[in-house]
Design a protein around this motif. Structure first.
Motif, mmCIF file in Angstrom:
data_model
loop_
_atom_site.group_PDB
_atom_site.id
_atom_site.type_symbol
_atom_site.label_atom_id
_atom_site.label_comp_id
_atom_site.label_asym_id
_atom_site.label_seq_id
_atom_site.Cartn_x
_atom_site.Cartn_y
_atom_site.Cartn_z
ATOM 1 N N ARG A 91 93.465 -53.521 -0.644
ATOM 2 C CA ARG A 91 92.851 -54.775 -1.111
ATOM 3 C C ARG A 91 93.779 -55.490 -2.086
ATOM 4 O O ARG A 91 93.914 -56.721 -2.050
ATOM 5 C CB ARG A 91 91.501 -54.483 -1.775
ATOM 6 C CG ARG A 91 90.382 -54.176 -0.780
ATOM 7 C CD ARG A 91 89.025 -54.236 -1.452
ATOM 8 N NE ARG A 91 88.840 -53.153 -2.410
ATOM 9 C CZ ARG A 91 88.344 -51.951 -2.094
ATOM 10 N NH1 ARG A 91 88.023 -51.692 -0.829
ATOM 11 N NH2 ARG A 91 88.196 -51.021 -3.004
ATOM 12 N N ARG A 92 94.431 -54.738 -2.955
ATOM 13 C CA ARG A 92 95.363 -55.328 -3.922
ATOM 14 C C ARG A 92 96.518 -56.024 -3.194
ATOM 15 O O ARG A 92 97.030 -57.051 -3.657
ATOM 16 C CB ARG A 92 95.903 -54.233 -4.842
ATOM 17 C CG ARG A 92 96.737 -54.728 -6.010
ATOM 18 C CD ARG A 92 97.311 -53.546 -6.786
ATOM 19 N NE ARG A 92 96.281 -52.732 -7.388
ATOM 20 C CZ ARG A 92 95.756 -52.930 -8.598
ATOM 21 N NH1 ARG A 92 96.191 -53.951 -9.331
ATOM 22 N NH2 ARG A 92 94.826 -52.131 -9.066
ATOM 23 N N LEU A 93 96.919 -55.470 -2.057
ATOM 24 C CA LEU A 93 98.033 -56.021 -1.292
ATOM 25 C C LEU A 93 97.610 -57.075 -0.280
ATOM 26 O O LEU A 93 98.443 -57.647 0.425
ATOM 27 C CB LEU A 93 98.753 -54.884 -0.550
ATOM 28 C CG LEU A 93 99.450 -53.836 -1.430
ATOM 29 C CD1 LEU A 93 99.880 -52.649 -0.579
ATOM 30 C CD2 LEU A 93 100.645 -54.441 -2.157
ATOM 31 N N GLY A 94 96.306 -57.326 -0.194
ATOM 32 C CA GLY A 94 95.807 -58.299 0.766
ATOM 33 C C GLY A 94 95.779 -57.790 2.189
ATOM 34 O O GLY A 94 95.816 -58.572 3.151
ATOM 35 N N LEU A 95 95.684 -56.481 2.351
ATOM 36 C CA LEU A 95 95.617 -55.868 3.666
ATOM 37 C C LEU A 95 94.210 -55.366 3.936
ATOM 38 O O LEU A 95 93.445 -55.095 3.007
ATOM 39 C CB LEU A 95 96.607 -54.704 3.771
ATOM 40 C CG LEU A 95 98.083 -55.049 3.523
ATOM 41 C CD1 LEU A 95 98.928 -53.779 3.488
ATOM 42 C CD2 LEU A 95 98.592 -56.004 4.600
ATOM 43 N N ALA A 96 93.867 -55.237 5.202
ATOM 44 C CA ALA A 96 92.527 -54.766 5.569
ATOM 45 C C ALA A 96 92.630 -53.737 6.689
ATOM 46 O O ALA A 96 92.168 -53.962 7.816
ATOM 47 C CB ALA A 96 91.647 -55.936 5.995
ATOM 48 N N PRO A 97 93.255 -52.586 6.402
ATOM 49 C CA PRO A 97 93.410 -51.590 7.459
ATOM 50 C C PRO A 97 92.097 -50.876 7.753
ATOM 51 O O PRO A 97 91.206 -50.790 6.907
ATOM 52 C CB PRO A 97 94.417 -50.610 6.853
ATOM 53 C CG PRO A 97 94.117 -50.675 5.382
ATOM 54 C CD PRO A 97 93.770 -52.113 5.108
ATOM 55 N N GLU A 98 91.985 -50.377 8.979
ATOM 56 C CA GLU A 98 90.883 -49.475 9.293
ATOM 57 C C GLU A 98 91.324 -48.080 8.895
ATOM 58 O O GLU A 98 92.206 -47.490 9.525
ATOM 59 C CB GLU A 98 90.562 -49.521 10.783
ATOM 60 C CG GLU A 98 89.469 -48.526 11.174
ATOM 61 C CD GLU A 98 89.345 -48.341 12.671
ATOM 62 O OE1 GLU A 98 88.644 -47.400 13.088
ATOM 63 O OE2 GLU A 98 89.964 -49.127 13.421
ATOM 64 N N ILE A 99 90.751 -47.545 7.827
ATOM 65 C CA ILE A 99 91.098 -46.200 7.377
ATOM 66 C C ILE A 99 90.105 -45.227 7.990
ATOM 67 O O ILE A 99 88.900 -45.301 7.731
ATOM 68 C CB ILE A 99 91.102 -46.121 5.846
ATOM 69 C CG1 ILE A 99 92.264 -46.979 5.303
ATOM 70 C CG2 ILE A 99 91.237 -44.680 5.375
ATOM 71 C CD1 ILE A 99 92.377 -47.005 3.807
ATOM 72 N N ARG A 100 90.622 -44.353 8.827
ATOM 73 C CA ARG A 100 89.771 -43.426 9.578
ATOM 74 C C ARG A 100 89.911 -42.032 8.968
ATOM 75 O O ARG A 100 90.951 -41.391 9.091
ATOM 76 C CB ARG A 100 90.194 -43.431 11.044
ATOM 77 C CG ARG A 100 89.382 -42.505 11.942
ATOM 78 C CD ARG A 100 89.621 -42.836 13.416
ATOM 79 N NE ARG A 100 91.017 -42.721 13.772
ATOM 80 C CZ ARG A 100 91.581 -41.611 14.261
ATOM 81 N NH1 ARG A 100 90.854 -40.511 14.407
ATOM 82 N NH2 ARG A 100 92.863 -41.592 14.586
ATOM 83 N N VAL A 101 88.882 -41.572 8.281
ATOM 84 C CA VAL A 101 88.905 -40.251 7.661
ATOM 85 C C VAL A 101 88.742 -39.189 8.745
ATOM 86 O O VAL A 101 87.834 -39.267 9.584
ATOM 87 C CB VAL A 101 87.796 -40.117 6.606
ATOM 88 C CG1 VAL A 101 87.759 -38.709 6.028
ATOM 89 C CG2 VAL A 101 88.002 -41.141 5.492
ATOM 90 N N ILE A 102 89.655 -38.213 8.738
ATOM 91 C CA ILE A 102 89.612 -37.147 9.734
ATOM 92 C C ILE A 102 89.377 -35.809 9.050
ATOM 93 O O ILE A 102 89.613 -35.652 7.853
ATOM 94 C CB ILE A 102 90.908 -37.101 10.561
ATOM 95 C CG1 ILE A 102 92.126 -36.820 9.659
ATOM 96 C CG2 ILE A 102 91.099 -38.415 11.329
ATOM 97 C CD1 ILE A 102 93.441 -36.623 10.418
#
Length: 352
Positions: free
Chosen positions: A58-69
């Motif tokens: 969020r600080r970097l202006g990115l919106a990745p899908e973080i998939r917890v495994i």
């Protein structure tokens, strides 16, 4: 890397990636690489705190899908997103400000990545840069990442390890025989046996993991002009030359001792695959000068594959989006290539 076949192969198991110091640029770079290259990366998972990664994104202006495994096997399922194996020890989101509370998680990530690689659940590990002082302050007893990994592998495999640091870029590959010791200690610590052991490991790993069937080693001298036949120091003739003679007797293509001031120009580099240097800066200065943003740190001599970007934590620019991902991306791709070469039917068996 010189004369290494370009094998378009995937590792059979995912890569384990650690972020290193979370207050540095490790999280920034991994998020940036995923955003720009996610579809073309080899299968991998990151051992990290998912919440910290989300906050940094969020600080970097990115919106990745973080998939917890829950296990490495879930990383290559094709489900998309950035696969994250969560830490037990949480990380705080404190870019540009070292927080000693993060140290436990940083060490945990290294421990788990190594254990997963030793167990065969990860094909290689790619480690982000650590802040050694921050870890020393919480009781870390090793000189650096390389030595710690060797100790973990020795404990996990039940046999001693001799780690060898390889710095490799598009135009030059270098190995320092002595690593993180004061310059004044180099002549005392430099021995014929250490040079021979280092070169054996380099030759073996070049064949087995880098696909170079007959690696050419150029061995530097220690003193100016390689000692001028003993006129400028005795180590070149008394220690280095006998080591090279032993290596040649074993069938290893090694030449030297060579004057370090004439080893690294373009024509000289064409005559060898890897330069064996006597101390840290003798190897790292030319490597970083030629390709600072593309050089990769590889640890040879271990039962696992480990690569790392050849830069520090750069905490002063963490969270700003200014960090360059080139070296970390090169480390990921080289780790995948080494894993593929190691698993290929034609991979040569080690001889040392």
């Amino acid at each position: 890397m010189s004369r290494t076949p370009d094998r378009d192969l995937e590792p059979i198991r995912p890569l384990a990636v650690t972020l290193g110091e979370p207050s540095g640029v490790g999280p920034d770079i991994v998020l940036d690489i995923h955003a720009r290259n996610g579809g073309s990366l080899p299968p991998l998972f990151v051992i990290a705190d998912p919440d910290m990664l989300s906050e940094r994104a969020r600080r970097l202006g990115l919106a990745p899908e973080i998939r917890v495994i829950g296990s490495p096997g879930e990383a290559g399922t094709g489900a998309g997103g950035l696969a994250v194996l969560p830490l037990v020890n949480r990380h705080c989101e404190t870019p540009r400000k070292i927080d000693l509370a993060n140290g436990a998680g940083t060490v945990e990530a290294i421990d788990r990545a190594t254990a997963l690689a030793l167990a065969g659940e990860a094909s290689a590990i790619v480690t982000g840069p650590i802040d050694k002082k921050a870890l020393y302050d919480i009781g870390f007893k090793h000189p650096g990442h390389t030595e710690y990994l060797a100790d973990l592998c020795a404990t996990g495999s039940g046999r001693p390890m001799t780690p060898v640091m390889l710095l490799t870029g598009p135009d030059l590959s270098c190995v320092p025989v002595t690593i993180h010791i004061p310059l004044a200690d180099v002549p005392v610590r430099l021995t014929e046996e250490l040079i021979v052991t280092t070169c054996r490991i380099v030759a073996s790993d070049y064949r087995q993991r880098l696909g170079v069937s007959a690696p050419r080693l150029a061995v530097s001298g220690l003193n100016p002009h390689a000692g001028e036949k003993g006129a400028i120091g005795q180590e070149d003739e008394a220690i280095i030359r006998p080591a090279i003679e032993r290596l040649c007797g074993e069938g290893i293509d090694a030449v030297g001792p060579l004057p370090a001031d004439t080893m690294f120009h373009k024509e000289a580099r064409a005559r060898y695959d890897v330069a064996i240097c006597m101390y840290h800066d003798q190897a790292l200065i030319p490597a970083k000068t030629l390709a600072f943003d593309q050089t990769v740190n590889v640890t040879l001599g271990l039962p696992i594959i480990r690569t790392s970007p050849d830069h520090g934590t750069a905490a002063d620019i963490a969270g700003t989006g200014k960090a360059r991902p080139d070296s970390f991306l090169a480390a990921i791709r080289l780790a995948a290539k080494m894993a593929a070469v190691s698993n290929a039917p034609s991979a040569a068996a080690p001889t040392a």
